[in-house]
Scaffold this motif. Structure first.
Motif, PDB file in Angstrom:
ATOM      1  N   UNK A  77       7.599  -5.688   4.964  1.00 19.29           N
ATOM      2  CA  UNK A  77       7.141  -4.341   4.634  1.00 19.29           C
ATOM      3  C   UNK A  77       8.134  -3.655   3.699  1.00 19.29           C
ATOM      4  N   UNK A  78       9.419  -3.787   3.987  1.00 23.48           N
ATOM      5  CA  UNK A  78      10.451  -3.165   3.157  1.00 23.48           C
ATOM      6  C   UNK A  78      10.462  -3.766   1.757  1.00 23.48           C
ATOM      7  N   UNK A  79      10.422  -5.098   1.678  1.00 20.47           N
ATOM      8  CA  UNK A  79      10.426  -5.782   0.389  1.00 20.47           C
ATOM      9  C   UNK A  79       9.241  -5.346  -0.476  1.00 20.47           C
ATOM     10  N   UNK A  80       8.061  -5.338   0.119  1.00 21.27           N
ATOM     11  CA  UNK A  80       6.857  -5.016  -0.654  1.00 21.27           C
ATOM     12  C   UNK A  80       6.784  -3.539  -1.011  1.00 21.27           C
ATOM     13  N   UNK A  91      12.268   5.321  -1.489  1.00 23.11           N
ATOM     14  CA  UNK A  91      12.859   5.718  -0.203  1.00 23.11           C
ATOM     15  C   UNK A  91      11.775   6.062   0.806  1.00 23.11           C
ATOM     16  N   UNK A  92      10.806   6.861   0.379  1.00 25.02           N
ATOM     17  CA  UNK A  92       9.740   7.274   1.276  1.00 25.02           C
ATOM     18  C   UNK A  92       8.824   6.103   1.621  1.00 25.02           C
ATOM     19  N   UNK A  93       8.477   5.304   0.621  1.00 27.68           N
ATOM     20  CA  UNK A  93       7.587   4.162   0.857  1.00 27.68           C
ATOM     21  C   UNK A  93       8.233   3.147   1.790  1.00 27.68           C
ATOM     22  N   UNK A  94       9.527   2.892   1.618  1.00 28.41           N
ATOM     23  CA  UNK A  94      10.210   1.913   2.449  1.00 28.41           C
ATOM     24  C   UNK A  94      10.280   2.372   3.902  1.00 28.41           C
ATOM     25  N   UNK A  95      10.663   3.617   4.121  1.00 30.08           N
ATOM     26  CA  UNK A  95      10.831   4.102   5.492  1.00 30.08           C
ATOM     27  C   UNK A  95       9.497   4.188   6.224  1.00 30.08           C
ATOM     28  N   UNK A  96       8.502   4.775   5.581  1.00 29.18           N
ATOM     29  CA  UNK A  96       7.197   4.888   6.241  1.00 29.18           C
ATOM     30  C   UNK A  96       6.510   3.531   6.338  1.00 29.18           C
ATOM     31  N   UNK A 147       9.097  -3.214  -3.904  1.00 31.37           N
ATOM     32  CA  UNK A 147       8.517  -3.846  -5.078  1.00 31.37           C
ATOM     33  C   UNK A 147       7.374  -3.042  -5.677  1.00 31.37           C
ATOM     34  N   UNK A 148       6.519  -2.488  -4.818  1.00 37.22           N
ATOM     35  CA  UNK A 148       5.345  -1.740  -5.301  1.00 37.22           C
ATOM     36  C   UNK A 148       5.706  -0.377  -5.855  1.00 37.22           C
ATOM     37  N   UNK A 149       6.876   0.146  -5.509  1.00 37.22           N
ATOM     38  CA  UNK A 149       7.284   1.464  -6.006  1.00 37.22           C
ATOM     39  C   UNK A 149       8.390   1.358  -7.047  1.00 37.22           C
ATOM     40  N   UNK A 150       8.643   0.154  -7.530  1.00 35.83           N
ATOM     41  CA  UNK A 150       9.697  -0.056  -8.517  1.00 35.83           C
ATOM     42  C   UNK A 150       9.230   0.222  -9.934  1.00 35.83           C
ATOM     43  N   UNK A 151      10.110  -0.100 -10.894  1.00 34.98           N
ATOM     44  CA  UNK A 151       9.796   0.160 -12.301  1.00 34.98           C
ATOM     45  C   UNK A 151       8.602  -0.653 -12.782  1.00 34.98           C
ATOM     46  N   UNK A 154       0.828  -1.209   0.000  1.00 38.67           N
ATOM     47  CA  UNK A 154       0.000   0.000   0.000  1.00 38.67           C
ATOM     48  C   UNK A 154       0.863   1.259   0.000  1.00 38.67           C
ATOM     49  N   UNK A 155       1.887   1.267   0.844  1.00 39.75           N
ATOM     50  CA  UNK A 155       2.775   2.430   0.900  1.00 39.75           C
ATOM     51  C   UNK A 155       3.470   2.647  -0.435  1.00 39.75           C
ATOM     52  N   UNK A 156       3.909   1.566  -1.068  1.00 45.51           N
ATOM     53  CA  UNK A 156       4.579   1.691  -2.354  1.00 45.51           C
ATOM     54  C   UNK A 156       3.697   2.287  -3.423  1.00 45.51           C
ATOM     55  N   UNK A 157       2.440   1.863  -3.473  1.00 43.82           N
ATOM     56  CA  UNK A 157       1.522   2.374  -4.496  1.00 43.82           C
ATOM     57  C   UNK A 157       1.084   3.804  -4.202  1.00 43.82           C
ATOM     58  N   UNK A 158       0.842   4.118  -2.934  1.00 46.73           N
ATOM     59  CA  UNK A 158       0.354   5.453  -2.599  1.00 46.73           C
ATOM     60  C   UNK A 158       1.446   6.519  -2.683  1.00 46.73           C
ATOM     61  N   UNK A 159       2.666   6.153  -2.295  1.00 47.14           N
ATOM     62  CA  UNK A 159       3.734   7.143  -2.205  1.00 47.14           C
ATOM     63  C   UNK A 159       4.623   7.167  -3.451  1.00 47.14           C
TER      64      UNK A 159
END
Length: 226
Positions: free
Chosen positions: A130-133, A102-107, A136-140, A93-98
């Motif tokens: 949480x870090x992995x996902x 860097x920001x998605x992983x930390x938060x 992954x969700x904020x990657x290319x 969720x953090x990866x998709x929303x943010x």
């Protein structure tokens, strides 16, 4: 007074390796647990896309806890299942929303720790999930919800095998504190233990009931040796 039993270095090594909770037992259980989780996950998700992993790295850390320290509060079934799966959802969720890794992983990791603590399923590998996902969700090629499938299968299979293996090797899992042979007659109570822990202001990786049983067993042993 009873003299302590001397144990030779070679005998000590054998106890550490093959004893009731020796490292050989934990290593064998973890190896078999990961093998089962990987094999079954390949069968279940192998045809659903080459990009899906058949194993996720945090599962290795979960295996260390489940098979090597099965009495730890961090290694109980709800901690393993809830900690890993809730944290994975939070990371995705953090990866998709943010969007920003860097920001998605930390938060994502910070929020996962907060949710695990509130849900009473704190599990260190959950932070890794949480870090992995989040990455992954904020990657290319952003991970979507389908990535929860292999993660869920991995976690449930590891827990299922952990339940079987731990119970077959003499470690009831979920863990149950040892039964005390008689009511406590010592000059302390459970509230005293809680008060000491509050004074220390630290989180110990052990249940209060286990601490109580340990102290009582220690006092009984001391009384026998006087």
């Amino acid at each position: 007074m009873t003299q302590p039993l001397e144990i030779s270095p070679r005998a000590s090594w054998r106890v550490q390796a093959a004893g009731h909770l020796g490292w050989m037992r934990g290593a064998a259980g973890a190896a078999m647990g990961i093998a089962v989780a990987g094999a079954v996950t390949i069968l279940l998700v192998g045809g659903k896309g080459a990009a899906l992993p058949f194993l996720v790295a945090p599962l290795g850390a979960s295996a260390v806890l489940v098979f090597c320290v099965p009495a730890s509060p961090l290694a109980q079934p709800w901690a393993v299942i809830g900690g890993n799966l809730l944290s994975s959802v939070i990371g995705l969720t953090a990866g998709h929303l943010l969007g920003d890794p860097w920001l998605a992983a930390s938060l994502g990791v910070g929020l996962a720790i907060a949710v695990m603590s509130l849900a009473r399923c704190l599990h260190p590998p959950g932070g890794a999930c949480a870090l992995l996902c989040a990455l992954g969700a904020s990657g290319r090629i952003p991970w979507d919800a389908v990535y929860m499938l292999p993660i869920t299968v991995n976690v449930l299979l590891l827990c299922s095998f952990g339940w079987l293996y731990n119970n077959l090797t003499g470690h009831p899992w979920p863990h149950r504190p040892p039964r005390l042979p008689e009511p406590s007659r010592h000059a302390y109570s459970r509230s005293d233990i809680e008060a000491v822990l509050a004074d220390w202001n630290e989180v110990l990786d052990v249940e209060i009931d286990d601490l109580d049983a340990f102290v009582q067993a220690l006092l009984r042993r001391g009384a026998r040796n006087v």
